[in-house]
Scaffold this active site. Sequence first.
Site, mmCIF file in Angstrom:
data_model
loop_
_atom_site.group_PDB
_atom_site.id
_atom_site.type_symbol
_atom_site.label_atom_id
_atom_site.label_comp_id
_atom_site.label_asym_id
_atom_site.label_seq_id
_atom_site.Cartn_x
_atom_site.Cartn_y
_atom_site.Cartn_z
ATOM 1 N N ASP A 1 57.587 47.023 33.937
ATOM 2 C CA ASP A 1 56.184 47.407 33.957
ATOM 3 C C ASP A 1 56.015 48.895 34.266
ATOM 4 O O ASP A 1 56.636 49.416 35.200
ATOM 5 C CB ASP A 1 55.470 46.563 35.026
ATOM 6 C CG ASP A 1 53.977 46.720 35.021
ATOM 7 O OD1 ASP A 1 53.345 46.267 34.055
ATOM 8 O OD2 ASP A 1 53.435 47.279 35.992
ATOM 9 N N GLU B 1 57.929 49.108 29.413
ATOM 10 C CA GLU B 1 56.508 49.313 29.134
ATOM 11 C C GLU B 1 56.180 50.755 29.503
ATOM 12 O O GLU B 1 56.354 51.162 30.651
ATOM 13 C CB GLU B 1 55.637 48.357 29.953
ATOM 14 C CG GLU B 1 54.163 48.484 29.574
ATOM 15 C CD GLU B 1 53.199 48.057 30.672
ATOM 16 O OE1 GLU B 1 52.133 47.526 30.339
ATOM 17 O OE2 GLU B 1 53.512 48.272 31.860
ATOM 18 N N HIS C 1 49.237 40.263 27.872
ATOM 19 C CA HIS C 1 48.331 39.875 28.951
ATOM 20 C C HIS C 1 47.305 40.944 29.294
ATOM 21 O O HIS C 1 46.360 40.675 30.036
ATOM 22 C CB HIS C 1 49.154 39.536 30.207
ATOM 23 C CG HIS C 1 49.895 40.718 30.752
ATOM 24 N ND1 HIS C 1 50.988 41.266 30.126
ATOM 25 C CD2 HIS C 1 49.693 41.469 31.867
ATOM 26 C CE1 HIS C 1 51.421 42.299 30.819
ATOM 27 N NE2 HIS C 1 50.654 42.442 31.879
ATOM 28 N N ASP C 2 47.461 42.148 28.758
ATOM 29 C CA ASP C 2 46.544 43.245 29.043
ATOM 30 C C ASP C 2 45.632 43.578 27.865
ATOM 31 O O ASP C 2 44.851 44.528 27.954
ATOM 32 C CB ASP C 2 47.324 44.512 29.415
ATOM 33 C CG ASP C 2 47.904 44.467 30.816
ATOM 34 O OD1 ASP C 2 47.332 43.749 31.660
ATOM 35 O OD2 ASP C 2 48.915 45.137 31.062
ATOM 36 N N ASP D 1 51.806 27.165 36.352
ATOM 37 C CA ASP D 1 52.960 27.272 37.249
ATOM 38 C C ASP D 1 54.255 27.019 36.485
ATOM 39 O O ASP D 1 54.241 26.719 35.285
ATOM 40 C CB ASP D 1 52.817 26.291 38.418
ATOM 41 C CG ASP D 1 52.440 24.878 37.969
ATOM 42 O OD1 ASP D 1 52.970 24.428 36.929
ATOM 43 O OD2 ASP D 1 51.630 24.228 38.656
ATOM 44 N N ASP E 1 59.750 39.858 34.313
ATOM 45 C CA ASP E 1 58.893 41.028 34.418
ATOM 46 C C ASP E 1 59.240 41.772 35.708
ATOM 47 O O ASP E 1 59.176 41.200 36.793
ATOM 48 C CB ASP E 1 57.428 40.586 34.459
ATOM 49 C CG ASP E 1 56.509 41.573 33.765
ATOM 50 O OD1 ASP E 1 56.785 42.786 33.856
ATOM 51 O OD2 ASP E 1 55.529 41.137 33.142
ATOM 52 N N ASP F 1 46.073 22.199 40.405
ATOM 53 C CA ASP F 1 45.306 23.133 41.245
ATOM 54 C C ASP F 1 44.544 24.155 40.409
ATOM 55 O O ASP F 1 43.879 25.041 40.948
ATOM 56 C CB ASP F 1 46.218 23.839 42.250
ATOM 57 C CG ASP F 1 47.231 24.777 41.607
ATOM 58 O OD1 ASP F 1 47.309 24.812 40.347
ATOM 59 O OD2 ASP F 1 47.961 25.469 42.347
ATOM 60 N N ASP G 1 49.481 24.043 33.774
ATOM 61 C CA ASP G 1 49.401 23.694 35.196
ATOM 62 C C ASP G 1 49.949 22.284 35.399
ATOM 63 O O ASP G 1 49.441 21.334 34.811
ATOM 64 C CB ASP G 1 47.944 23.784 35.662
ATOM 65 C CG ASP G 1 47.739 23.263 37.083
ATOM 66 O OD1 ASP G 1 48.697 23.309 37.869
ATOM 67 O OD2 ASP G 1 46.614 22.828 37.384
#
Length: 574
Positions: free
Chosen positions: A211, A270, A343-344, A34, A103, A30, A26
């Site tokens: 995806d 994917e 990430h899953d 990013d 992605d 915040d 980051d």
Amino acid sequence: MSDDARDRSWWRSAVVYQIYPRSFADSDGDGVGDLGGVLQRLDHLEHLGVDVVWLSPVYRSPQADNGYDISDYTDIDPLFGTLEQLDELVAGLHARGIRLLMDLVVNHTSDEHPWFVDSRSSRHSPRRDWYVWRDARPGTTPGEPGSEPNNWGSFFSGSAWQWDEQTGQYYLHLFDRKQPDLNWENPEVRAAVHAMMRWWLDRGVDGFRMDVINFISKTAGLPDAPAVPGRPYANAFELFADGPRIHEFLAEMTREVFAGRSGAYLTVGEMPGVTPEQARLYTDPERDEVDMVFQFEHVSLDTDPLDKFAWRGLELVDLKHSLHRWQDALAERGWNSLYWNNHDQPRAVSRFGDDDPRWWAASAKALATVLHGLRGTPYVYQGEEIGMTNFPFTSADQHRDVEAVNYYATVVQQGLDEREALTGLARVGRDNARTPVQWDATAHAGFTTGRPWLAVNPNASWLNVAAQRDDPHSVLAHYRTLIRLRHEVAVLVEGRTTLLLPHDPQLWCYTRDDGRSRLLVVANLGREPREVPLDPSWSGAQLLLGNLTGTPAVLDAADLTLAGWDARMYLTRS
């Protein structure tokens, strides 16, 4: 293989690094990662030695599913930065010899995408048929449970259909209700997607990770799925995965998007539920569909097929057989993607290794050795290179993932076992992968100066990049060596894989052979020492890499004993 396909074979010796930007770094305080944070950490990627960065979605989005619900394909969400920063990222990566993979989420959009807003405005909208709209089931009360066009369930709980009061029809959403499925049967939809992909390639992007791309062709007529006793909605996977026109759609995409371009791009599909036999077709270079697939067989072995959060444990023999089945199936044609984490998925060290601090580093390196020694393109998910572990979740309110939140709410609503649900979420929930990257031992692990959107793992005080960067025996150093070997040792790229000791419950051993060199990978995936029976021809093989100090440089095949979580690579000439 066509000349163009041959030109694209660069990715066979490449290593891909996945960035989930929300949790990477980051730059503005915040609490959400990013593009500015990614730009600040490019030297880490260069130091690691990776060839490709896969960037999870940073497009404009309401963030109902952390960016996998896209409302504008050609802009960057202000949460992550600007389009100019994306251009800066492309330039910064290219200057370091790293390509960028975006992605691509085109099975569905956000319900706030202009395409869907238009489609939803009227049954007579020119874009009405861009999405999947259906009337209520005959003889039922529209909008009431049981009136849906079919009995398909959503991946995120409940029905896969959402009633739209304004136009008096249901729309299909295999995921969240704010993620309506596009109608790929409509050629205008496909043309719009192709145009968007070309726009990104023209901007300097080097390819796409697509995806759930094998969901874009549904069974004609959208029939009911077999009912499950006690469940109002059914698993309709066989009716929307790998559908009747999927190969046609992917081949068309290649023609319309990539024809005439240089061979530096990469396409990764994917594909949940894909079989090795199907993957051979998808990745056959003569068919020009995708370069490799992301499959989920090996990361589905420890959960119930009907309930991914019902953890049931895992036998190493099953894990070996799964990955080597894919090695054998794609040995002559097609290509594997190799991964433990994304990430899953929960963190591999906690799932397949041993996250006890006494064994954590050795097991992280052992898992890396086993995976990177296989044939295929290895993927490293952010934080994996330092051996990040699962977060110690203890309550439902610690989770942020929409899938986890919906699942727990359903458990409570149906009066099911809440403790068992929490255990499953803690073991295999997606939030394990999404805790912030642990850069150093400062506040919030150096991820942000603000309050992180998801809590930092408490072990960041000792498990972090800064603590490992200059340590030649660290998990990070081990990954750097594996990546370098992928670039330098030819047999790691094209060598045929042969599994040894297939039924051993603790040892994972296999060979690679390309006719010029032989590679031996031996790993003890347990705490107790084990003797390894080997063919005498391996005596004299040179140690390429070991994960424990003091490993002999030359192999004695007649006397090989591996300590707990001991993993090695040996090389010899054929």
